[in-house]
Design a protein around this motif. Structure first.
Motif, mmCIF file in Angstrom:
data_model
loop_
_atom_site.group_PDB
_atom_site.id
_atom_site.type_symbol
_atom_site.label_atom_id
_atom_site.label_comp_id
_atom_site.label_asym_id
_atom_site.label_seq_id
_atom_site.Cartn_x
_atom_site.Cartn_y
_atom_site.Cartn_z
ATOM 1 N N ASP A 1 5.321 9.472 102.249
ATOM 2 C CA ASP A 1 4.402 8.689 101.425
ATOM 3 C C ASP A 1 4.741 7.205 101.423
ATOM 4 O O ASP A 1 3.837 6.356 101.380
ATOM 5 N N ASP A 2 6.032 6.872 101.464
ATOM 6 C CA ASP A 2 6.426 5.463 101.507
ATOM 7 C C ASP A 2 5.978 4.815 102.810
ATOM 8 O O ASP A 2 5.542 3.651 102.821
ATOM 9 N N THR B 1 2.214 4.142 102.517
ATOM 10 C CA THR B 1 1.954 2.965 101.683
ATOM 11 C C THR B 1 2.275 1.680 102.436
ATOM 12 O O THR B 1 1.496 0.705 102.411
ATOM 13 N N GLU B 2 3.408 1.685 103.130
ATOM 14 C CA GLU B 2 3.812 0.501 103.890
ATOM 15 C C GLU B 2 2.813 0.194 105.004
ATOM 16 O O GLU B 2 2.470 -0.971 105.238
ATOM 17 N N ALA C 1 -4.736 6.622 100.547
ATOM 18 C CA ALA C 1 -4.029 5.356 100.365
ATOM 19 C C ALA C 1 -4.885 4.169 100.799
ATOM 20 O O ALA C 1 -4.793 3.079 100.226
#
Length: 276
Positions: free
Chosen positions: A74-75, A78-79, A131
């Motif tokens: 998930d990180d 997002t990035e 996202a």
């Protein structure tokens, strides 16, 4: 729309095969393409990295942003979304290209591979799309395009490879759900799948080796159809499980011979893809 010039595409995967072909087709218009892929260094069996793909995109006339990341994280998602917005000022199109294939029967499939297919194919499609949606909603003609099949939930396809079928149908269900949920916001979400096998590493290593590659179409047929979809008016062209060749026929293509992996192979000799 008549061109993707200046439009920004965020794609999962794309370092090779169908994803790269779609990226290169858009690059010829001068599109911006952010590739989120795991392949940072050369693979012993698979050609291409996210960096070599970016070089090809630039050479074709587009702008490229290679992002080393895993759609399961998930990180990383997002990035990737924030980097794409920061580099290009927005996101117009999300292409859910990353996918894992394993056609093993239910008793032979490793649990880790089941989890991998669910995580990449279904969860990755949903999470990357989700996202990007707050940014997509501000785009002029926003599209989500997932490379997954129509929901042909017959015993033939459910029983052939239950776990893989669940994962690919899950991609489609996520996409159709987003199409319905965000129709009021003008965000299109469609899926795209070919009539015949496509000459990629997945076909070579998971389906039938060199013999199958010779009776397939090139990734360009998928790329040209994806390009046609991404140009459609988002508010009117959504919630569909599209077939590559049908999209091209609607665009006026009548001769598919140029897409044969082996020139001169008649359409009747090509191998039909699964799920249709």
């Amino acid at each position: 729309m008549s061109t993707l010039a200046g439009k920004t595409i965020l794609m999962s995967g794309g370092s090779r095969g169908i994803g790269l072909a779609i990226a290169l087709r858009a690059a010829r218009d001068g599109a911006n393409i952010a590739l989120m892929a795991k392949t940072d260094t050369p693979h012993p069996k698979l050609e291409g990295t996210v960096h070599s793909a970016a070089e090809q995109i630039r050479a074709a006339g587009g702008q490229a942003l290679p992002i080393v990341g895993d759609v399961r994280n998930d990180d990383d998602i997002t990035e990737a979304v924030l980097k794409t917005q920061g580099e290009f000022g927005g996101i117009d199109i999300v292409v859910n290209n990353a996918s894992v294939i394993d056609l093993s029967g239910s008793l032979d499939l490793a649990a880790k591979k089941y989890d991998l297919m669910q995580d990449v194919n279904v969860r990755g499609t949903f999470m990357l799309s989700r996202a990007a949606l707050p940014i997509l909603k501000d785009a002029e003609n926003p599209h989500i395009l997932s490379l997954s099949p129509p929901l042909n939930t017959t015993p033939r396809w459910l029983g052939a490879h239950t776990a893989y079928s669940m994962a690919k149908f899950g991609m489609t269900m996520a996409t159709l759900g987003l199409a319905a949920e965000f129709a009021k916001d003008g965000v299109a979400a469609n899926t795209l799948w070919p009539e015949t096998t496509i000459a990629t590493a997945a076909v070579q290593f998971a389906l039938g080796g060199d013999r199958m590659m010779k009776v397939s179409r090139t990734p360009d047929v998928y790329a040209d159809a994806a390009y046609a979809v991404m140009l459609q008016p988002a508010r009117e062209y959504t919630g569909q499980t599209l077939i590559v060749e049908d999209v091209l026929r609607a665009a006026g293509v009548t001769d598919f011979s140029g897409y044969a992996a082996v020139p001169g192979t008649p359409d009747s000799a090509l191998f039909p893809d699964i799920f249709l």
